[in-house]
Motif scaffolding. Structure first.
Motif, PDB file in Angstrom:
ATOM      1  N   MET A   1     -10.176 -10.429  11.230  1.00  0.00           N
ATOM      2  CA  MET A   1      -9.540 -10.356   9.761  1.00  0.00           C
ATOM      3  C   MET A   1      -9.126 -11.592   9.368  1.00  0.00           C
ATOM      4  O   MET A   1      -8.731 -12.778   9.923  1.00  0.00           O
ATOM      5  N   TRP A   2      -8.914 -11.636   8.200  1.00  0.00           N
ATOM      6  CA  TRP A   2      -8.479 -13.211   7.410  1.00  0.00           C
ATOM      7  C   TRP A   2      -7.033 -13.487   7.833  1.00  0.00           C
ATOM      8  O   TRP A   2      -6.122 -12.683   8.063  1.00  0.00           O
ATOM      9  N   ASP A   3      -6.850 -14.978   7.824  1.00  0.00           N
ATOM     10  CA  ASP A   3      -5.542 -15.276   8.116  1.00  0.00           C
ATOM     11  C   ASP A   3      -4.928 -15.550   6.814  1.00  0.00           C
ATOM     12  O   ASP A   3      -4.942 -16.671   6.160  1.00  0.00           O
ATOM     13  N   TYR A   4      -3.934 -14.422   6.372  1.00  0.00           N
ATOM     14  CA  TYR A   4      -3.596 -14.510   5.194  1.00  0.00           C
ATOM     15  C   TYR A   4      -2.041 -14.900   5.254  1.00  0.00           C
ATOM     16  O   TYR A   4      -1.428 -14.662   6.203  1.00  0.00           O
ATOM     17  N   SER A   5      -1.696 -15.905   4.308  1.00  0.00           N
ATOM     18  CA  SER A   5      -0.284 -16.417   4.382  1.00  0.00           C
ATOM     19  C   SER A   5       0.744 -15.079   4.152  1.00  0.00           C
ATOM     20  O   SER A   5       0.542 -14.163   3.528  1.00  0.00           O
ATOM     21  N   GLU A   6       1.979 -15.283   4.398  1.00  0.00           N
ATOM     22  CA  GLU A   6       2.815 -14.301   4.229  1.00  0.00           C
ATOM     23  C   GLU A   6       3.174 -13.970   2.747  1.00  0.00           C
ATOM     24  O   GLU A   6       3.431 -12.918   2.193  1.00  0.00           O
ATOM     25  N   THR A   7       3.016 -15.040   1.808  1.00  0.00           N
ATOM     26  CA  THR A   7       3.004 -14.959   0.454  1.00  0.00           C
ATOM     27  C   THR A   7       2.188 -14.078  -0.246  1.00  0.00           C
ATOM     28  O   THR A   7       2.294 -13.071  -1.055  1.00  0.00           O
ATOM     29  N   VAL A   8       0.630 -14.221   0.355  1.00  0.00           N
ATOM     30  CA  VAL A   8      -0.354 -13.530   0.047  1.00  0.00           C
ATOM     31  C   VAL A   8      -0.156 -12.156   0.380  1.00  0.00           C
ATOM     32  O   VAL A   8      -0.273 -11.181  -0.620  1.00  0.00           O
ATOM     33  N   LYS A   9       0.198 -11.752   1.516  1.00  0.00           N
ATOM     34  CA  LYS A   9       0.743 -10.534   2.002  1.00  0.00           C
ATOM     35  C   LYS A   9       1.794  -9.680   1.276  1.00  0.00           C
ATOM     36  O   LYS A   9       1.349  -8.569   0.841  1.00  0.00           O
ATOM     37  N   GLU A  10       2.631 -10.461   0.898  1.00  0.00           N
ATOM     38  CA  GLU A  10       3.934  -9.860   0.072  1.00  0.00           C
ATOM     39  C   GLU A  10       3.185  -9.435  -1.243  1.00  0.00           C
ATOM     40  O   GLU A  10       3.764  -8.599  -1.858  1.00  0.00           O
ATOM     41  N   HIS A  11       2.535 -10.382  -1.811  1.00  0.00           N
ATOM     42  CA  HIS A  11       1.885 -10.038  -3.297  1.00  0.00           C
ATOM     43  C   HIS A  11       0.918  -9.012  -3.168  1.00  0.00           C
ATOM     44  O   HIS A  11       0.732  -8.267  -4.157  1.00  0.00           O
ATOM     45  N   PHE A  12       0.280  -8.798  -2.040  1.00  0.00           N
ATOM     46  CA  PHE A  12      -0.690  -7.682  -1.960  1.00  0.00           C
ATOM     47  C   PHE A  12       0.115  -6.520  -1.719  1.00  0.00           C
ATOM     48  O   PHE A  12      -0.047  -5.397  -2.449  1.00  0.00           O
ATOM     49  N   TYR A  13       1.166  -6.367  -0.766  1.00  0.00           N
ATOM     50  CA  TYR A  13       1.660  -5.116  -0.434  1.00  0.00           C
ATOM     51  C   TYR A  13       2.702  -4.576  -1.579  1.00  0.00           C
ATOM     52  O   TYR A  13       2.625  -3.459  -1.762  1.00  0.00           O
ATOM     53  N   ASN A  14       3.118  -5.541  -2.151  1.00  0.00           N
ATOM     54  CA  ASN A  14       4.157  -5.231  -3.382  1.00  0.00           C
ATOM     55  C   ASN A  14       3.875  -6.122  -4.505  1.00  0.00           C
ATOM     56  O   ASN A  14       4.519  -7.149  -4.786  1.00  0.00           O
ATOM     57  N   PRO A  15       2.570  -5.845  -5.287  1.00  0.00           N
ATOM     58  CA  PRO A  15       2.306  -6.669  -6.356  1.00  0.00           C
ATOM     59  C   PRO A  15       3.013  -6.508  -7.508  1.00  0.00           C
ATOM     60  O   PRO A  15       3.773  -5.494  -7.718  1.00  0.00           O
ATOM     61  N   LYS A  16       3.367  -7.593  -8.162  1.00  0.00           N
ATOM     62  CA  LYS A  16       4.357  -7.730  -9.478  1.00  0.00           C
ATOM     63  C   LYS A  16       3.169  -7.418 -10.446  1.00  0.00           C
ATOM     64  O   LYS A  16       2.297  -7.910 -10.646  1.00  0.00           O
ATOM     65  N   ASN A  17       3.946  -6.944 -11.640  1.00  0.00           N
ATOM     66  CA  ASN A  17       3.170  -6.763 -12.973  1.00  0.00           C
ATOM     67  C   ASN A  17       1.926  -5.912 -13.024  1.00  0.00           C
ATOM     68  O   ASN A  17       0.951  -6.187 -13.451  1.00  0.00           O
ATOM     69  N   ALA A  18       1.678  -4.971 -11.992  1.00  0.00           N
ATOM     70  CA  ALA A  18       0.496  -4.235 -12.075  1.00  0.00           C
ATOM     71  C   ALA A  18       0.426  -3.068 -13.046  1.00  0.00           C
ATOM     72  O   ALA A  18       1.647  -2.895 -13.341  1.00  0.00           O
ATOM     73  N   GLY A  19      -0.539  -3.237 -13.737  1.00  0.00           N
ATOM     74  CA  GLY A  19      -0.881  -2.321 -14.709  1.00  0.00           C
ATOM     75  C   GLY A  19      -1.141  -3.049 -15.988  1.00  0.00           C
ATOM     76  O   GLY A  19      -0.792  -4.099 -15.932  1.00  0.00           O
ATOM     77  N   ALA A  20      -1.375  -2.087 -17.097  1.00  0.00           N
ATOM     78  CA  ALA A  20      -1.748  -2.900 -18.420  1.00  0.00           C
ATOM     79  C   ALA A  20      -0.429  -2.881 -19.194  1.00  0.00           C
ATOM     80  O   ALA A  20       0.132  -2.106 -19.329  1.00  0.00           O
ATOM     81  N   ILE A  21      -0.302  -3.984 -19.868  1.00  0.00           N
ATOM     82  CA  ILE A  21       0.906  -4.049 -21.018  1.00  0.00           C
ATOM     83  C   ILE A  21       0.498  -3.176 -22.079  1.00  0.00           C
ATOM     84  O   ILE A  21      -0.632  -3.253 -22.621  1.00  0.00           O
ATOM     85  N   GLU A  22       1.558  -2.647 -22.471  1.00  0.00           N
ATOM     86  CA  GLU A  22       1.258  -1.423 -23.672  1.00  0.00           C
ATOM     87  C   GLU A  22       0.806  -2.134 -24.896  1.00  0.00           C
ATOM     88  O   GLU A  22      -0.008  -1.981 -25.456  1.00  0.00           O
ATOM     89  N   GLU A  23       1.782  -3.020 -25.425  1.00  0.00           N
ATOM     90  CA  GLU A  23       1.303  -3.632 -26.594  1.00  0.00           C
ATOM     91  C   GLU A  23       0.608  -5.284 -26.444  1.00  0.00           C
ATOM     92  O   GLU A  23       1.051  -6.240 -26.981  1.00  0.00           O
ATOM     93  N   ALA A  24      -0.340  -5.058 -25.657  1.00  0.00           N
ATOM     94  CA  ALA A  24      -1.038  -6.213 -25.402  1.00  0.00           C
ATOM     95  C   ALA A  24      -1.854  -6.784 -26.469  1.00  0.00           C
ATOM     96  O   ALA A  24      -2.457  -6.125 -27.357  1.00  0.00           O
ATOM     97  N   ASN A  25      -1.747  -8.155 -26.790  1.00  0.00           N
ATOM     98  CA  ASN A  25      -2.594  -8.730 -27.796  1.00  0.00           C
ATOM     99  C   ASN A  25      -3.600  -9.776 -27.224  1.00  0.00           C
ATOM    100  O   ASN A  25      -4.174 -10.532 -28.141  1.00  0.00           O
ATOM    101  N   ALA A  26      -3.588  -9.908 -26.033  1.00  0.00           N
ATOM    102  CA  ALA A  26      -4.706 -10.668 -25.284  1.00  0.00           C
ATOM    103  C   ALA A  26      -5.322  -9.870 -24.035  1.00  0.00           C
ATOM    104  O   ALA A  26      -4.370  -9.428 -23.307  1.00  0.00           O
ATOM    105  N   VAL A  27      -6.484  -9.860 -24.225  1.00  0.00           N
ATOM    106  CA  VAL A  27      -7.083  -9.104 -22.826  1.00  0.00           C
ATOM    107  C   VAL A  27      -8.229  -9.957 -22.222  1.00  0.00           C
ATOM    108  O   VAL A  27      -9.126 -10.548 -22.791  1.00  0.00           O
ATOM    109  N   GLY A  28      -8.283 -10.267 -21.071  1.00  0.00           N
ATOM    110  CA  GLY A  28      -9.291 -11.043 -20.474  1.00  0.00           C
ATOM    111  C   GLY A  28      -9.951 -10.012 -19.463  1.00  0.00           C
ATOM    112  O   GLY A  28      -9.147  -9.471 -18.331  1.00  0.00           O
ATOM    113  N   ASP A  29     -11.339  -9.855 -19.283  1.00  0.00           N
ATOM    114  CA  ASP A  29     -12.032  -9.040 -18.249  1.00  0.00           C
ATOM    115  C   ASP A  29     -12.958 -10.032 -17.516  1.00  0.00           C
ATOM    116  O   ASP A  29     -13.791 -10.500 -18.312  1.00  0.00           O
TER     117      ASP A  29
END
Lengths: 321, 402
Positions: free
Chosen positions: A1-29
């Motif tokens: 399996m991949w050799d992910y850094s601790e920071t990568v793991k932390e952001h994967f296990y506990n992602p920040k800012n998940a979900g869509a912003i309600e009053e978004a005025n800029a969207v990039g897909d």
């Protein structure tokens, strides 16, 4: 399996800012569902100041795609759009303490999502300049279109050339057969034949040297190999370093020649190169070029410039004492 | 709590009895089986016994039909290359789109060498079209190579029937049976199968040993030439310890055949039913009515497999996925693509493959662990709304290729 850094793991296990912003005025897909990675970035931008007040992501993708998305949202919050646009994919990777080379495309996706969202906010149309082709080099994510174009534009005729120009084949080398097949077709198209031997032709060997030197000669007195005078050899070494620098600079890095001690050539890698996982590969590449240019075996040793200077000063002090 | 291993189609744990039988062959029984003296002679005898137990497991008529190799891939390559070398006038190969890379990548290479490769297509459940197969059999075909059971979905192909048809048409038939041997009863004496590949580590023997079954009377050309080992059909000093291990593993597999098809199958069924009952927008891929007793491949829509595996791994559960990221390529599994599974599901496939070492208690733990993992990732997915997929997911989120 991949050799992910601790920071990568932390952001994967506990992602920040998940979900869509309600009053978004800029969207990039951006992303590709066929490749299995896609990202929607939503931003809330303050119109007067163009400051990003809030950012959210929704990602369909692997661990590093989710971690890169999370990192991106953390990085852009509080920045103005112009400041945010300066974030490179390497910055995202650095923020995560590095990504495995095969996963660098996840950070590229993050950067492109940002560009797409800013374009969306400014009412521009964002066009991806990425041409789709079959992926040949998986280590550096280089596709067939890119390799063919580069071969054509520069009249390339060896795998080594292709690696030097595109990086393709510079990693695990499992794609060399594929690159050779492309070379064969492209060279045929311009009326040449691709017919390399299975091994590189050897350069004439320099005067025989004993395999084991019992007494280590003084570095200063070491005879210059390949029939070069010490001065010629120094110029040659400098020339090789100068030649690789533009490539490194293109990746926001650099390389500086510090010292030559017999077969050991000390360099300092700076900028994006230092600490990058590709550093080992970069060093290997420079060493290979150096050996070819000098016609003798040398070792490229990356060192920290300040530390090395301090060591040298200490050595000199003890020598004179 | 112990970690739970549900990735037995990738590799299996060596049975302790296998390891025990192997150990003397690293120490006192070090002789070369080709040697005349007593050191070699005893080892030669051990090889003979191993050959007999493999013969019994696959119902071969003669023990000389068993050729020991280094792995399943070597057996596959040997079979295909032998058929080409022995019949230089025949330049076509029939295989399937869902074969293991051991066969598929070799065939793709042979295509560049001028051979014509016919890849049989599969339907949405991974089944072959027998009419397409029949129409391709001809005097130009050097070999048919079709897997017995698919490694990803467990779907079983009618290889015995296909071998009969090939045999009637005078075409060599090879089957990559690495997933089937030890899980399905096999009777080669009464079949028309000419060649069959086995991999030791898929049935609780060590890695680095395989078998090519070669029916007596089938013309053969070796891949490795050199010494006279394996009757000149595979040169190279025998990997004695591993071959002895495979012999014991084959005996154990035969003893456990019923267990595999009752107890292991019941655990697999419970796992599948438990997960599908708790997770919406999930379905079984392949043919659930005709597959290996130990395998369940489940697609979780709108999320990606590597992310699922990483979270499962954190809970101490090991499985594998057909997603691009885990396969090391940028495409989802060729098997899922061939069955027409949409990308949004193909990337989220998870293969659970059990063995006789699993327990029902482990299965219940996995059934508890998986639904929250899926829910967590769906919350991050642009295709997922509050409590289900967004409306018209493919239109609602259509990213620019980057």
């Amino acid at each position: 399996m991949w050799d992910y850094s601790e920071t990568v793991k932390e952001h994967f296990y506990n992602p920040k800012n998940a979900g869509a912003i309600e009053e978004a005025n800029a969207v990039g897909d951006v992303g590709s569902i066929s490749c299995g990675d896609a990202l929607r970035l939503t931003l809330k931008v303050e119109p007067e100041t163009e400051i990003i007040l809030d950012a959210g992501f929704q990602t369909f993708g692997c661990g590093s795609a989710i971690a890169s998305s999370s990192a991106l949202t953390e990085m852009v919050k509080g920045k103005t759009l112009d400041e945010a646009l300066k974030i490179s994919n390497q910055d995202i990777a650095d923020f995560l303490d590095g990504l495995p080379p095969e996963k660098m495309h996840c950070s590229v996706m993050g950067r492109e999502a940002l560009q797409a969202a800013v374009a969306n906010y400014r009412g521009e149309e964002w066009v991806d300049d990425h041409e789709e082709g079959a992926l040949v080099c998986k280590c550096f994510a280089i596709d067939e279109v890119m390799i063919r174009d580069t071969i054509r534009e520069n009249n390339l005729s060896s795998v080594q050339d292709v690696t030097n120009y595109t990086k393709a084949g510079g990693g695990c080398s499992s794609c060399h057969e594929g690159i050779e097949n492309i070379l064969m077709e492209e060279m045929q198209a311009r009326g040449e034949t691709f017919m390399p031997g299975a091994i590189q032709k050897k350069k004439a060997k320099p005067a025989a040297q004993p395999l084991v030197t019992l007494e280590t000669p003084e570095p200063a007195a070491a005879p210059a190999a390949g029939g070069m005078s010490a001065f010629q050899r120094y110029k040659k070494i400098e020339e090789v370093i100068e030649k690789v620098r533009p490539n490194l600079q293109a990746d926001r890095g650099d390389c500086e020649l510090l010292d030559i001690d017999g077969k050991n050539i000390y360099v300092s890698l700076v900028g994006a190169c230092s600490g990058c996982q590709m550093a080992a590969m970069t060093v290997g590449g420079i060493q290979q070029k150096m050996i070819e240019a000098l016609g003798e075996f040398v070792k490229i040793i990356p060192v920290d410039k300040a530390q090395y200077a301090a060591q040298l000063a200490q050595k000199q002090a003890t020598a004179s004492a | 709590m112990n970690d739970i291993y549900l990735d037995n189609n990738a590799t299996t744990k060596c049975d302790p009895l296998v390891v025990e039988a192997m150990l003397p062959f690293f120490t006192e029984q070090f002789g070369n089986p080709s040697s005349l003296h007593s050191f070699g002679n005893k080892v030669g005898l051990a090889l003979k016994n191993a050959r007999k137990s493999v013969q019994k497991l696959i119902g071969a008529e003669h023990d000389s039909e068993i050729i020991f190799t280094s792995c399943g891939s070597e057996s596959d390559s040997t079979a295909i290359m032998s058929a080409l070398k022995a019949q230089p006038n025949r330049t076509e190969i029939i295989t399937t789109v869902v074969e293991h890379p051991a066969v598929l990548n070799l065939c793709e290479y042979l295509e560049t060498e001028g051979y014509t490769i016919h890849k049989l297509k599969v339907d949405g459940k991974g089944n072959l079209d027998m009419d397409e197969y029949k129409s391709l059999l001809s005097d130009n075909v050097a070999i048919v190579s079709v897997m017995w059971a698919n490694n990803e979905t467990g779907t079983i192909f009618p290889v015995e029937e296909m071998a009969e048809l090939a045999d009637e048409a005078g075409v060599v038939f090879h089957t990559d049976a690495v997933q089937a041997v030890g899980k399905l009863p096999i009777d080669l004496e009464n079949s028309a199968i000419h060649m069959l590949s086995i991999s030791g580590h898929k049935l609780h023997a060590p890695k680095g040993v395989g078998v090519l079954y070669l029916k007596r009377g089938v013309r053969f050309r070796p891949l490795l030439r050199g010494g006279h080992q394996e009757r000149g059909r595979r040169a190279g000093t025998e990997n004695v310890a591993s071959i002895v291990g495979l012999g014991v593993a084959a005996e154990l597999a035969l003893q456990n055949m019923e267990h595999e098809n009752t107890v292991v199958k019941a655990m697999r069924d419970r796992l599948q039913e438990g997960i599908l009952a708790a997770v919406p927008n999930a379905f079984v891929t392949g043919n659930p009515d005709n597959r290996l007793p130990n395998t369940a491949n489940i697609a979780f829509e709108y999320i990606e497999g590597e992310a699922i595996l990483l979270l499962m791994n954190k809970m101490g559960i090991a499985a594998s996925s057909g997603s691009a990221c885990t396969s090391g390529s940028l495409e989802p599994s060729h098997v899922m693509k061939a069955m027409g599974i949409p990308y949004t599901a193909a990337h989220g496939t998870v293969r659970f493959s059990l063995s006789r070492y699993n327990t029902m208690e482990e299965v219940e733990r996995v059934i508890e662990a998986v639904p929250p993992i899926v829910a967590k990732l769906r919350k991050l997915s642009p295709y997922w709304g509050e409590s289900g997929p967004v409306e018209n997911p493919e239109q609602a989120f259509a990213p620019v290729y980057a």
